[in-house]
Scaffold this active site. Structure first.
Site, PDB file in Angstrom:
ATOM      1  N   CYS A  44      -1.271   3.995  -5.361  1.00  0.00           N
ATOM      2  CA  CYS A  44      -0.979   2.572  -5.196  1.00  0.00           C
ATOM      3  C   CYS A  44      -2.274   1.785  -5.357  1.00  0.00           C
ATOM      4  O   CYS A  44      -3.345   2.237  -4.926  1.00  0.00           O
ATOM      5  CB  CYS A  44      -0.389   2.330  -3.809  1.00  0.00           C
TER       6      CYS A  44
ATOM      7  N   ASP B   7      -0.437  -6.323 -12.924  1.00  0.00           N
ATOM      8  CA  ASP B   7      -0.017  -5.766 -11.637  1.00  0.00           C
ATOM      9  C   ASP B   7       0.999  -6.722 -11.019  1.00  0.00           C
ATOM     10  O   ASP B   7       1.148  -7.865 -11.470  1.00  0.00           O
ATOM     11  CB  ASP B   7      -1.254  -5.642 -10.719  1.00  0.00           C
ATOM     12  N   SER B   8       1.650  -6.259  -9.955  1.00  0.00           N
ATOM     13  CA  SER B   8       2.576  -7.129  -9.229  1.00  0.00           C
ATOM     14  C   SER B   8       1.839  -8.281  -8.547  1.00  0.00           C
ATOM     15  O   SER B   8       2.454  -9.277  -8.190  1.00  0.00           O
ATOM     16  CB  SER B   8       3.311  -6.307  -8.175  1.00  0.00           C
TER      17      SER B   8
ATOM     18  N   HIS C  76      -3.456  -0.631  -3.822  1.00  0.00           N
ATOM     19  CA  HIS C  76      -4.142  -1.082  -2.614  1.00  0.00           C
ATOM     20  C   HIS C  76      -4.932   0.018  -1.886  1.00  0.00           C
ATOM     21  O   HIS C  76      -5.815  -0.288  -1.101  1.00  0.00           O
ATOM     22  CB  HIS C  76      -3.131  -1.637  -1.611  1.00  0.00           C
TER      23      HIS C  76
ATOM     24  N   CYS D 130      -0.301  -1.360 -11.987  1.00  0.00           N
ATOM     25  CA  CYS D 130       0.585  -1.185 -10.832  1.00  0.00           C
ATOM     26  C   CYS D 130       1.303   0.160 -10.934  1.00  0.00           C
ATOM     27  O   CYS D 130       1.933   0.452 -11.958  1.00  0.00           O
ATOM     28  CB  CYS D 130       1.597  -2.332 -10.863  1.00  0.00           C
TER      29      CYS D 130
ATOM     30  N   GLU E  33      -3.106  -5.990   2.981  1.00  0.00           N
ATOM     31  CA  GLU E  33      -3.167  -7.414   2.578  1.00  0.00           C
ATOM     32  C   GLU E  33      -3.471  -8.321   3.752  1.00  0.00           C
ATOM     33  O   GLU E  33      -4.084  -9.373   3.596  1.00  0.00           O
ATOM     34  CB  GLU E  33      -1.851  -7.823   1.914  1.00  0.00           C
TER      35      GLU E  33
HETATM   36  N1  DGL Z   1       0.880  -2.800  -7.027  1.00  0.00           N
HETATM   37  C1  DGL Z   1       1.848  -2.001  -6.287  1.00  0.00           C
HETATM   38  C2  DGL Z   1       1.676  -0.525  -6.656  1.00  0.00           C
HETATM   39  O1  DGL Z   1       0.626  -0.082  -7.068  1.00  0.00           O
HETATM   40  C3  DGL Z   1       1.724  -2.219  -4.798  1.00  0.00           C
HETATM   41  C4  DGL Z   1       2.138  -3.593  -4.340  1.00  0.00           C
HETATM   42  C5  DGL Z   1       3.597  -3.899  -4.610  1.00  0.00           C
HETATM   43  O2  DGL Z   1       4.488  -3.213  -4.054  1.00  0.00           O
HETATM   44  O3  DGL Z   1       3.841  -4.788  -5.401  1.00  0.00           O
HETATM   45  O4  DGL Z   1       2.626   0.214  -6.546  1.00  0.00           O
END
Ligand code: DGL
Length: 270
Positions: free
Chosen positions: A189, A13-14, A191, A76, A157
């Site tokens: 997403c 993930d990011s 989150h 992600c 976050e």
């Molecule tokens: N992990 C990213 C997503 O699911 C969200 C956070 C980011 O923008 O890096 O799109």
């Protein structure tokens, strides 16, 4: 070289948010070893260019291949939208590759034919048009309406996900006219599982909330079972790597994973 059942599952993930997906995988497949990589040096991916996300994703895939992973799960949504095809081509036959979009598209085909469905995600995920292309390609009358909701990631976050501030932001996004009369809302997403209850409350139970983390975990299980790659050996310790380390990333692990875990720094480029 043949892919081994005893090899770990790589999840990337990011940043830390993808731990929602890792958590769902761990719940459903407790015997599997997980190697998680969060690209905290380059987050957020949601506002990055496709080319940048592709470069980061291939580099991370390489780290996970070197760790011997049998399956690489792009947790992600933004990276799934921008880099899945490229990562799959790069990894080739060395491991399986899964993303978080295809399992949700399959789920919609099974459960929401001829319905109007909403999608919220980052700018990258929504503006890429990948969900829309995949859903339109099914040709089963699903009317997908999507909206980038970029305030939600920083809001979650920063811990503002269960108060009046977050309620107002969520309500302002979800009350947009394009979402009128939807039957389901896709949380596109990493989150958003953390605000699932609030989204549910906004719709007062009238709309099904589609949490991709659970659907993706089921699809990982099915993929491993299909290829005879479920790990039946002794459970080995999961590992969590990040490309940059700060105490706040460490703190956020509890929010997204439920339990405290220890992050190890692994810079992508040195
Ligand atoms: N992990 C990213 C997503 O699911 C969200 C956070 C980011 O923008 O890096 O799109």
């Amino acid at each position: 070289m043949a892919i081994k059942a005893s090899a770990p599952i790589g999840i990337f993930d990011s940043g830390i948010g993808g731990l929602t997906v890792a958590k769902a995988v761990r719940q459903l497949l407790p015997n599997e070893q997980i190697i998680y990589f969060g690209d905290t040096a380059h987050l957020p991916y949601g506002d990055k260019s496709t080319a940048a996300i592709q470069a980061y994703s291939v580099k991370i895939a390489d780290v996970l291949l070197n760790a011997g992973c049998k399956l690489i799960l792009i947790a992600c949504n933004s990276a799934s939208a921008a880099a899945f095809d490229l990562v799959k081509a790069y990894v080739a036959s060395k491991a399986h590759v899964e993303n978080v979009i295809d399992p949700v598209v399959d789920y919609l085909r099974e459960t929401h034919l001829h319905q109007k469905v909403g999608l919220i995600g980052t700018k990258q995920t929504v503006n890429s048009g990948v969900y829309l292309q995949k859903i339109n390609a099914l040709n089963v009358g699903i009317d997908l309406q999507s909206l980038p909701t970029p305030l939600l990631v920083p809001m979650i976050e920063e811990g503002f996900h269960k108060n009046e501030v977050s309620e107002a932001i969520i309500a302002s996004y979800l009350s947009q006219p394009l979402f009128e009369d939807i039957k389901a809302m896709v949380l596109g997403c990493t989150h958003y599982p953390l605000i699932k209850a609030q989204i549910h409350a906004f719709y007062q139970g009238r709309v099904s909330i589609i949490d991709s983390s659970e659907i993706v975990a089921k699809s990982v299980k099915a993929l491993l079972a299909y290829h005879n790659l479920m790990d039946h050996g002794a459970k080995r310790e999961d590992q969590f790597m990040v490309s940059d380390f700060t105490p706040s990333f460490q703190h956020a692990t509890k929010l997204f994973f439920g339990t405290s875990i220890s992050l190890k720094k692994y810079p992508l480029w040195e």
